[in-house]
Design a protein around this motif. Structure first.
Motif, PDB file in Angstrom:
ATOM      1  N   ASN A  51     -36.450  60.208  39.333  1.00  0.00           N
ATOM      2  CA  ASN A  51     -36.513  60.104  37.882  1.00  0.00           C
ATOM      3  C   ASN A  51     -35.298  59.315  37.413  1.00  0.00           C
ATOM      4  OD1 ASN A  51     -36.695  60.379  35.128  1.00  0.00           O
ATOM      5  ND2 ASN A  51     -36.274  62.586  35.086  1.00  0.00           N
ATOM      6  N   ALA A  52     -35.469  58.005  37.284  1.00  0.00           N
ATOM      7  CA  ALA A  52     -34.352  57.142  36.881  1.00  0.00           C
ATOM      8  C   ALA A  52     -34.219  57.072  35.362  1.00  0.00           C
ATOM      9  CB  ALA A  52     -34.537  55.745  37.467  1.00  0.00           C
ATOM     10  N   GLN A  81     -32.105  61.053  35.617  1.00  0.00           N
ATOM     11  CA  GLN A  81     -31.113  60.378  36.470  1.00  0.00           C
ATOM     12  C   GLN A  81     -30.860  61.134  37.778  1.00  0.00           C
ATOM     13  OE1 GLN A  81     -28.797  57.514  35.210  1.00  0.00           O
ATOM     14  NE2 GLN A  81     -30.659  57.188  34.033  1.00  0.00           N
ATOM     15  N   ARG A  82     -31.882  61.803  38.270  1.00  0.00           N
ATOM     16  CA  ARG A  82     -31.736  62.540  39.515  1.00  0.00           C
ATOM     17  C   ARG A  82     -32.926  62.255  40.427  1.00  0.00           C
ATOM     18  NH1 ARG A  82     -27.593  62.987  37.384  1.00  0.00           N
ATOM     19  NH2 ARG A  82     -26.234  64.801  37.105  1.00  0.00           N
TER      20      ARG A  82
ATOM     21  N   PHE D  65     -28.760  60.773  42.991  1.00  0.00           N
ATOM     22  CA  PHE D  65     -28.595  61.958  43.836  1.00  0.00           C
ATOM     23  C   PHE D  65     -29.322  63.148  43.230  1.00  0.00           C
ATOM     24  CE2 PHE D  65     -24.903  59.217  44.388  1.00  0.00           C
ATOM     25  CZ  PHE D  65     -24.892  59.056  45.760  1.00  0.00           C
ATOM     26  N   ARG D  66     -29.270  64.270  43.968  1.00  0.00           N
ATOM     27  CA  ARG D  66     -29.924  65.478  43.482  1.00  0.00           C
ATOM     28  C   ARG D  66     -29.078  66.198  42.434  1.00  0.00           C
ATOM     29  NH1 ARG D  66     -33.351  69.798  46.736  1.00  0.00           N
ATOM     30  NH2 ARG D  66     -33.629  71.315  45.086  1.00  0.00           N
ATOM     31  N   ASP D  67     -27.786  66.206  42.641  1.00  0.00           N
ATOM     32  CA  ASP D  67     -26.964  67.110  41.832  1.00  0.00           C
ATOM     33  C   ASP D  67     -25.668  66.483  41.323  1.00  0.00           C
ATOM     34  OD1 ASP D  67     -25.722  66.852  44.250  1.00  0.00           O
ATOM     35  OD2 ASP D  67     -26.019  68.931  44.862  1.00  0.00           O
ATOM     36  N   SER D 105     -32.762  54.994  45.217  1.00  0.00           N
ATOM     37  CA  SER D 105     -32.068  53.817  44.705  1.00  0.00           C
ATOM     38  C   SER D 105     -32.969  52.991  43.803  1.00  0.00           C
ATOM     39  CB  SER D 105     -31.554  52.946  45.868  1.00  0.00           C
ATOM     40  OG  SER D 105     -32.589  52.646  46.771  1.00  0.00           O
ATOM     41  N   VAL D 106     -32.319  52.317  42.860  1.00  0.00           N
ATOM     42  CA  VAL D 106     -32.982  51.318  42.028  1.00  0.00           C
ATOM     43  C   VAL D 106     -32.258  50.004  42.241  1.00  0.00           C
ATOM     44  CG1 VAL D 106     -33.435  50.544  39.664  1.00  0.00           C
ATOM     45  CG2 VAL D 106     -33.901  52.912  40.321  1.00  0.00           C
ATOM     46  N   ILE D 107     -33.027  48.956  42.464  1.00  0.00           N
ATOM     47  CA  ILE D 107     -32.492  47.645  42.816  1.00  0.00           C
ATOM     48  C   ILE D 107     -32.932  46.661  41.748  1.00  0.00           C
ATOM     49  CG2 ILE D 107     -32.599  45.803  44.544  1.00  0.00           C
ATOM     50  CD1 ILE D 107     -33.140  48.122  46.619  1.00  0.00           C
TER      51      ILE D 107
END
Lengths: 138, 138, 138, 138
Positions: A51-52, A81-82, D65-67, D105-107
């Motif tokens: 979830n960006a 954002q996670r 990340f997760r957290d 990741s987002v590129i």
């Protein structure tokens, strides 16, 4: 950010959320056997959810089988954002996902997310891995 | 559904069937050799078919080869709200899929479905796995 | 076709060619080492090309590298209603694809085709497999 | 180009750049352990970036990340007509990618590129491989 690379400009005008609100994974199978140390090497099937966006994603998963009605919805939240790498092995409510059983899944969210499917199979001495982008649909 | 998670609302307005009516898998190869216990560890090539819709899917599969005319159509039905993990190894009518032979497939259905391709190769002592979403087309 | 399944009707009105005319594979790497019997177990990188249409596909492949100009075009023909599982290992004209070198490829055809990418890595005692649909673009 | 194949004509009218400017990879995990010789057999996670266009691609990668909050942007340049197989293991600026940690990741690039995701896992004696096209979005 590298101070040296002064020519770089982060692309502007790309604020739209990334992803789709519905995804499907036609493959699913959790082997009951494992040979490696648990949990990292236990056989598992994972839906990687990203979830960006800037709003939490409320996600509902439905599991389809060959010869019975679907199970679910299983509900998870992926915060803004996670990422959440969700093991189907860990789903409990409303019922566990049966082992050694072919299944498929549909993943629905209230905001766009990205879904990738991965399996680690450790039934034999050396692991096997597979991964694919899930099927996006709106 | 978890009674506790009162904030969750299943996304509404997403009733459209999920998937496409034509799919292609350009890779196909059934090794003749296996080392594991049959059938779970036999080398196999699978088309995972998900019919998340409310009507049965009548599916026709055509197999393409390098140096002969296509075979098929092979016909299977995926009931509404069910998944079928179809092993190419098991296709018999109109003819078996030859082993150790490169092939490809086109999968057509009369309602939208989702198709994922998986191979388990057990020619050597430890298995290898691969999987990919098939190519959707309408 | 099974005479017994009289309810089946092959979907009509789906005559359009399946696929795209341009595809890209961003991953490419041919290991120089192998441990299995050649050629079936030799490490190889394959572009599986399916031409399900009624006209021959004339295909041009361009190979991209990290630190030199692209190579190609490599030319192959995939006859109508045929599949070709093309090993990058076998490309010779205008030059072989270097081993142990990262590359990528763009595949262009004059009719729609479907492309899937597969690697068999046999550098160690047991094989590893990976596969993915290529990236379609027109 | 083969002089003999006089029937071949490279498809004309396909000058558009190939790819998308945003991609996502929902799976990410760098195992801390390896058993093979470094670096070719070290466990690694790779984003294969292809820039088949005529302008350099300035690429920004954000890690989720997760957290914790996302890391980045990590910046790389893929020159025109080149490919870069970027190991997440090698990212240093603004911070290394943590091992044994789930990420995504987002590129983003300023020109169209193609992205494929590959992992080599060598935690056990024999390697496992997986690969998938990343998720394209504009």
């Amino acid at each position: 950010m590298s101070e040296a690379d002064t020519k770089f400009r982060k692309p502007a005008g790309l604020p739209a959320p990334i992803g789709h609100r519905r995804w499907a994974i036609a493959e699913g199978f959790i082997p009951s056997g494992s040979t490696g140390p648990d949990p990292s090497m236990a056989s598992h099937e994972t839906a990687c959810l990203l979830n960006a966006g800037e709003r939490d994603a409320h996600v509902a998963i439905t599991i389809y089988f060959r010869d019975r009605d679907p199970a679910g919805p299983y509900q998870v939240t992926v915060p803004a954002q996670r990422t959440l790498h969700l093991r189907f092995n860990d789903l409990r409510d409303p019922e566990p996902v049966p082992r050694d059983t072919e299944y498929a899944s549909v993943i629905e969210a209230d905001v766009p997310i990205v879904v990738q499917h991965t399996r680690l199979d450790s039934r034999q001495a050396e692991n096997a891995l597979m991964s694919t982008i899930a099927y996006p649909s709106d």
